[in-house]
Design a protein around this motif. Sequence first.
Motif, PDB file in Angstrom:
ATOM      1  N   THR A  35      -7.495  -3.459   9.433  1.00 42.01           N
ATOM      2  CA  THR A  35      -7.992  -4.241  10.567  1.00 42.01           C
ATOM      3  C   THR A  35      -6.970  -4.263  11.696  1.00 42.01           C
ATOM      4  N   HIS A  75      -9.164  -8.010  -9.478  1.00 42.71           N
ATOM      5  CA  HIS A  75      -9.394  -9.129  -8.565  1.00 42.71           C
ATOM      6  C   HIS A  75      -8.229  -9.366  -7.629  1.00 42.71           C
ATOM      7  N   ILE A 133      -8.538  -9.383  -3.622  1.00 37.08           N
ATOM      8  CA  ILE A 133      -8.149 -10.563  -2.847  1.00 37.08           C
ATOM      9  C   ILE A 133      -7.038 -10.201  -1.857  1.00 37.08           C
ATOM     10  N   LEU A 159     -19.660  -7.245  -3.256  1.00 34.01           N
ATOM     11  CA  LEU A 159     -18.619  -7.032  -4.272  1.00 34.01           C
ATOM     12  C   LEU A 159     -19.265  -6.675  -5.610  1.00 34.01           C
ATOM     13  N   PHE A 190      -8.575  -8.567   1.108  1.00 31.66           N
ATOM     14  CA  PHE A 190      -9.242  -9.542   1.970  1.00 31.66           C
ATOM     15  C   PHE A 190      -8.224 -10.311   2.813  1.00 31.66           C
ATOM     16  N   LEU A 191      -7.164 -10.805   2.148  1.00 31.03           N
ATOM     17  CA  LEU A 191      -6.178 -11.607   2.878  1.00 31.03           C
ATOM     18  C   LEU A 191      -5.463 -10.765   3.926  1.00 31.03           C
ATOM     19  N   LEU A 218      -8.201  -0.582  -7.255  1.00 27.55           N
ATOM     20  CA  LEU A 218      -9.097  -1.328  -6.377  1.00 27.55           C
ATOM     21  C   LEU A 218     -10.074  -2.173  -7.193  1.00 27.55           C
ATOM     22  N   MET A 219     -10.216  -1.855  -8.481  1.00 27.42           N
ATOM     23  CA  MET A 219     -11.146  -2.598  -9.307  1.00 27.42           C
ATOM     24  C   MET A 219     -10.427  -3.720 -10.052  1.00 27.42           C
ATOM     25  N   ILE A 232     -14.133 -16.975  -0.280  1.00 25.51           N
ATOM     26  CA  ILE A 232     -14.546 -15.785  -1.030  1.00 25.51           C
ATOM     27  C   ILE A 232     -13.445 -15.387  -2.009  1.00 25.51           C
ATOM     28  N   CYS A 233     -12.180 -15.466  -1.549  1.00 26.92           N
ATOM     29  CA  CYS A 233     -11.060 -15.095  -2.431  1.00 26.92           C
ATOM     30  C   CYS A 233     -10.994 -16.024  -3.641  1.00 26.92           C
ATOM     31  N   ALA A 275     -16.270   4.688  -3.164  1.00 29.29           N
ATOM     32  CA  ALA A 275     -16.010   3.306  -3.580  1.00 29.29           C
ATOM     33  C   ALA A 275     -15.105   2.618  -2.563  1.00 29.29           C
ATOM     34  N   ALA A 276     -14.048   3.329  -2.135  1.00 27.33           N
ATOM     35  CA  ALA A 276     -13.144   2.748  -1.147  1.00 27.33           C
ATOM     36  C   ALA A 276     -13.867   2.531   0.174  1.00 27.33           C
ATOM     37  N   ALA A 326      -6.606  -8.072   5.418  1.00 23.76           N
ATOM     38  CA  ALA A 326      -7.531  -7.752   6.507  1.00 23.76           C
ATOM     39  C   ALA A 326      -7.744  -8.948   7.417  1.00 23.76           C
ATOM     40  N   ILE A 343     -16.930  -3.645   3.372  1.00 29.86           N
ATOM     41  CA  ILE A 343     -17.067  -5.078   3.074  1.00 29.86           C
ATOM     42  C   ILE A 343     -16.044  -5.867   3.878  1.00 29.86           C
ATOM     43  N   LEU A 344     -14.795  -5.378   3.875  1.00 30.99           N
ATOM     44  CA  LEU A 344     -13.714  -6.108   4.547  1.00 30.99           C
ATOM     45  C   LEU A 344     -14.042  -6.382   6.004  1.00 30.99           C
ATOM     46  N   PHE A 402     -16.005  -7.921 -14.234  1.00 33.85           N
ATOM     47  CA  PHE A 402     -16.947  -7.434 -13.227  1.00 33.85           C
ATOM     48  C   PHE A 402     -18.260  -8.193 -13.329  1.00 33.85           C
ATOM     49  N   ILE A 455     -17.496  -8.354   6.701  1.00 31.16           N
ATOM     50  CA  ILE A 455     -17.442  -9.813   6.606  1.00 31.16           C
ATOM     51  C   ILE A 455     -16.731 -10.392   7.818  1.00 31.16           C
ATOM     52  N   TRP A 482     -13.460 -13.981 -11.783  1.00 35.08           N
ATOM     53  CA  TRP A 482     -12.791 -12.941 -12.569  1.00 35.08           C
ATOM     54  C   TRP A 482     -12.026 -13.552 -13.745  1.00 35.08           C
ATOM     55  N   THR A 496     -19.355   1.456  -9.075  1.00 32.02           N
ATOM     56  CA  THR A 496     -18.304   2.155  -9.833  1.00 32.02           C
ATOM     57  C   THR A 496     -18.803   2.490 -11.234  1.00 32.02           C
ATOM     58  N   THR A 511     -13.791 -15.253  -5.992  1.00 29.81           N
ATOM     59  CA  THR A 511     -13.537 -13.998  -6.696  1.00 29.81           C
ATOM     60  C   THR A 511     -12.517 -14.214  -7.809  1.00 29.81           C
ATOM     61  N   PHE A 547     -20.511  -3.242  -5.399  1.00 35.44           N
ATOM     62  CA  PHE A 547     -19.356  -2.359  -5.476  1.00 35.44           C
ATOM     63  C   PHE A 547     -19.005  -2.096  -6.946  1.00 35.44           C
TER      64      PHE A 547
END
Lengths: 690, 690
Positions: free
Chosen positions: A611, A509, A513, B486, A516-517, A506-507, B393-394, B602-603, A519, B609-610, B412, B613, B401, B493, B397, B489
């Motif tokens: 979602t 990018h 991403i 993010l 996010f996509l 999960l950590m 946002i994607c 963390a999850a 969801a 967040i998902l 990060f 937003i 990164w 971690t 990110t 987050f």
Amino acid sequence: MENVLIQGGLAGAVVGALAVLISFFLYRHVMRQDPGTSKMQAIAHFIEEGARAYLFRQNVTLFLFLGVLAPVIGVLFAVTSGAGRGVAAALAYLLGAGCSTAAASLGMIAAVRANVRTAAAAQKGLKPAFTVAYFGGAVMGLGIVGMALLGISLIYYICRFGLGWTEGEATGTALGFSFGASALALFAKAGGGIYTKTADISADLVGKVELGIPEDDPRNPAVIADNVGDNVGDVAGMGADLVDSYIASIVAAMILGAESGGGAFTILPVLISAVGLLSSLFGTFIVRVLVRGKPGAAMNFGTLATSGLFLLLLFVVTYKSGLSGQQWLGVFLPTLAGLAAGLVIGLTTDCFTSIDRAPTRRTAEAASRGTAINILLGFSYGLVSIVPSILGICVATYAAWRFAEIFGVSPFYGIGISAVGMLSIVATIISGDAFGPVSDNARGIAEQGGLGGEVMEIVDALDAQGNTSKAITKGFAIGAAALTVLALFAAYTHLAGIDIMRGINLMSHTVIIGLFLGAMMPPLLSALLILAVGRNAERMIDEIRRQFREIPGLLAGQANPDYRRCVDIATRGALRELLFPCSLAIVVPVLVFLVLGKEALAAFLGGSILTGIIFALFMANSGGAWDNAKKYIENGAFGGKGSEAHKAAVVGDTVGDPFKDTAGPSLNTMITVMSLAAEVFVPIILLVLG
Amino acid sequence: MENVLIQGGLAGAVVGALAVLISFFLYRHVMRQDPGTSKMQAIAHFIEEGARAYLFRQNVTLFLFLGVLAPVIGVLFAVTSGAGRGVAAALAYLLGAGCSTAAASLGMIAAVRANVRTAAAAQKGLKPAFTVAYFGGAVMGLGIVGMALLGISLIYYICRFGLGWTEGEATGTALGFSFGASALALFAKAGGGIYTKTADISADLVGKVELGIPEDDPRNPAVIADNVGDNVGDVAGMGADLVDSYIASIVAAMILGAESGGGAFTILPVLISAVGLLSSLFGTFIVRVLVRGKPGAAMNFGTLATSGLFLLLLFVVTYKSGLSGQQWLGVFLPTLAGLAAGLVIGLTTDCFTSIDRAPTRRTAEAASRGTAINILLGFSYGLVSIVPSILGICVATYAAWRFAEIFGVSPFYGIGISAVGMLSIVATIISGDAFGPVSDNARGIAEQGGLGGEVMEIVDALDAQGNTSKAITKGFAIGAAALTVLALFAAYTHLAGIDIMRGINLMSHTVIIGLFLGAMMPPLLSALLILAVGRNAERMIDEIRRQFREIPGLLAGQANPDYRRCVDIATRGALRELLFPCSLAIVVPVLVFLVLGKEALAAFLGGSILTGIIFALFMANSGGAWDNAKKYIENGAFGGKGSEAHKAAVVGDTVGDPFKDTAGPSLNTMITVMSLAAEVFVPIILLVLG
């Protein structure tokens, strides 16, 4: 070991064939019942006509779609894994779509024909009427589930033992079968969802609002389309959706089983499903024997008896499966957890949408304070309603994982088998669900046919019970989809060759991403489907207006409207509107994989589950709350029919219609299709890329 | 190296202090303007009264809340890390809440006082009116951002160099400051959101619907509460929310900087924010000089000039930061990506809600086809509107990164610094946002004060521009919150000691369950907040009815209503309703950690967040589309005011009110609070558990 596999494959095929056979006999039994007065038959005839018109158009489009996709799949498999596997994959794909389509079409025709016979039987009493309606629904439940199990078993059996392929190759071919069934589910559920609400909204708008003729008036050209819509959504759509989950959960568990040791692990999903279907067969007849005063009690007892028998057989099957040491417990307990979670989710859904409970009544009360307040309250309760279901899914996931782990079984397999457990008695669920529209239509026919007071009481009782089973089914279907897609997710990670230990971090990018996509997809698809209903309704409204304008004497009742044309326009429009959302569901996962990689696609699927479940639950339950709030007011509360509160509640109900009958229920199917698209195409692309 | 740190800390403090000073001078400048006729002053006086009453009650409750939480934090830190750090953490917490509260309260008073002066200045022309309104908003923008930067810099500087603590200890204390600021944000944003819609709905319901008196009628006891509401939500609430993100992003980036090498990395977030604020100061005066015909053009140019200057300074700061090799590019480019994404997200939001664009116009057209269709279309467009923002946002990110990775900086840290980049010019954004309600109220005062046609044209132009900046701010705020969370987050971690390489494996049951539970929170909180508005409105309605019943001559206009009591009831109710959702936001993350572990938490944060937003964007934009669809109809489209379409649009607008002003915007704050709660409490619990 080989022995277990052969027996398992055969058991699945035998029980599946038995179910199909019984479904056929039930169909014949229903057909032999008294079809009622000629007036009732005339009404029923129009509904059947419409259903056939819908099915014809749907199946033609579906087969065009299959005609394109099957060769693609065949060629891709052939290029990467040899001609034999290519042919097998394409055939399995066609078989999956064909079997489910045949079963769904027959089930729908059976349901449509059972309507009028239920109304006629109600003249003889509750028990005969209930039996006809229940058996009418069971044709669908037993037929489609039996066909699915038969198909999977045969494909696996032939590939593994007939052709001597490896377990992975055999389950891979079964995956094609699953993808085929999901093609039907997409058409029946999402297309049907657009269709049914198109008909509903346009019939109301032109008929009730513009011309002031009553609901269900035979002069309205859209009335048959509207009646057909209930059957399309609740019989064919829901059945196809649940069977889609059913097949996908079995295949996913088989893939995970092949991965975690093979042998009994691979075949147990089939065996467990076989004893589940056997229990459902038994339960169907128990219900028939038991029904006396309340149909609800008999159906609940039937579900309990089915579950009880299933538990016993489950114990036997897992204990005797030849797994080493206590491993059988690592299969038995997760299956149990899945089944329990399914029942709990189904029942809590009912709490949020039942006409007897606080959320619906408060929503109704809010309607007396204004339209906007009614909308806001139904919306809020829908959002709150996701909590028990999500907690249920979390508990089932936790239990399945830990039990499997404790008893030395792969925890992913635990998740997969718990989805199989949840769906094991799905034939009972589909039967109960299809019972809903049968009773609903029987009530309508009895009313229009002018049957007396006592008969109406009986069909009213059946209708009320039908609404409850439909509500329970909805919650159950979403919970089942959640666990199934989790299993598909696990199966995908295996097929894509993602290292379990390194996993999907999960950590990173690309994973963030991807989440996010993923969801983003369910809310986007929901919006597209709702907008599609709006556009399609406009086309339909034009046609209804045209008929009233151009057919002389139609409004005066001296001429018949062209029902078939309305059905056809709604159907064609619905299927056309489906093209864009469907393409997104298949193309976006592949794009995510190509651009961001396999871990990102896994995260994408994960995000879409999150979602997807939330939007499916919230939309289904908000819609249900608004619908029943309106009914509650129509029953006399807060001023009853015609009051300001009623007007507000009608707006809420109309908003809720595409929520609960189009977008909400389609999301299950959409997320399943996205997962299956990932599983079918990614391994091929990986092979091509070397 | 030490040098860079000391200079950075000082630069932040100096620029922060400068901004506070300029904010003070702007306030004095605004106060010196002509306060208009006595009638205008009387109206303005009531609004100011109401604002003070609201602020008094909010701040009392807030300090009670702080009185409980500050000792808890102090003791926890003292037990685990020594008395010194305990005292520092508690003080930082209080300071964070205190500074933001002071700045927000002053900013709100300034905005309230600028209203009437803007209306008065409009008699002299556009430029003077615009200047007063813009400076009135800038008091808030510069004051609160300056205070925040000053606070962080001083805390870091004192802890690191005064007390000689490690970087980790110093940034840990700064985290307390951030948590304090988020306490205010919760109260101002979520509490203010409940408050403003309570007042709005009840004033309308009793006044317009029951008694048939016009909107904004001074006889209505709730009218002042309603006027105050706009200022609470859009000035204090939005300012507090953005500053909350601002502080959190800086602190998160500092924590990640300390982790990825320390030194310049740790202090660059402060330095970058300092040059950002400096650019905003410059931009504020550019706007003032440039404004001529269209205020919009001047504000856009001001934002561009601010961004341009910021880029130049950013280049200098990063290039000269003493990072080795090309590492400066790994800071410069992610910051740039964040800034660009923020601007893009803000502008696309405008497309979905602007009165000049297709979605709003189609929603308005739908209103002419019925209430339900209007609701469904606004809902659907809201859901579609999430797509460009999420893609933005994607992309940010990904860019942050990858750029960081390519140039040898921790990815990060790249995410963290891009959030800082996005928020760097936040002072300009807040100023523009606060300009909105100032112009809105100025318009109201000008109308009620009976100022002539030319004056109305000017205030109308200001008002239109104000609506645009408010819309842009909303999108920007949500995008900023996404990147900030993010970053939080990532910081979490690190603080929880999660191994970056092993990471948080999505293929584990606790992580899956954490994601589900986290994703469940935003929809649940949205529902709770909407339900809270409903309950609070009921209390308020009772009070309004009581006043009309018990105060003789009120309806005839011979007696004054008790405005203050209405404000007080709405305020107290709002804060009371806040208790349960707030507790959930703080308690659930801690529970998830205790039951399922740090990876699950963390999850959980990731899941929140998902959906956070998605729901924030969808609710804000659906609400905006309905609101502007109504305005579009009121401007004469589809039958104009009083038509059926207008009635339908009013229902849509009422549904949208709590979407866009209560639930939607509160989610930013809620997910930030959940992340901060995790970061503050988890390291302590880990220490206690050994």
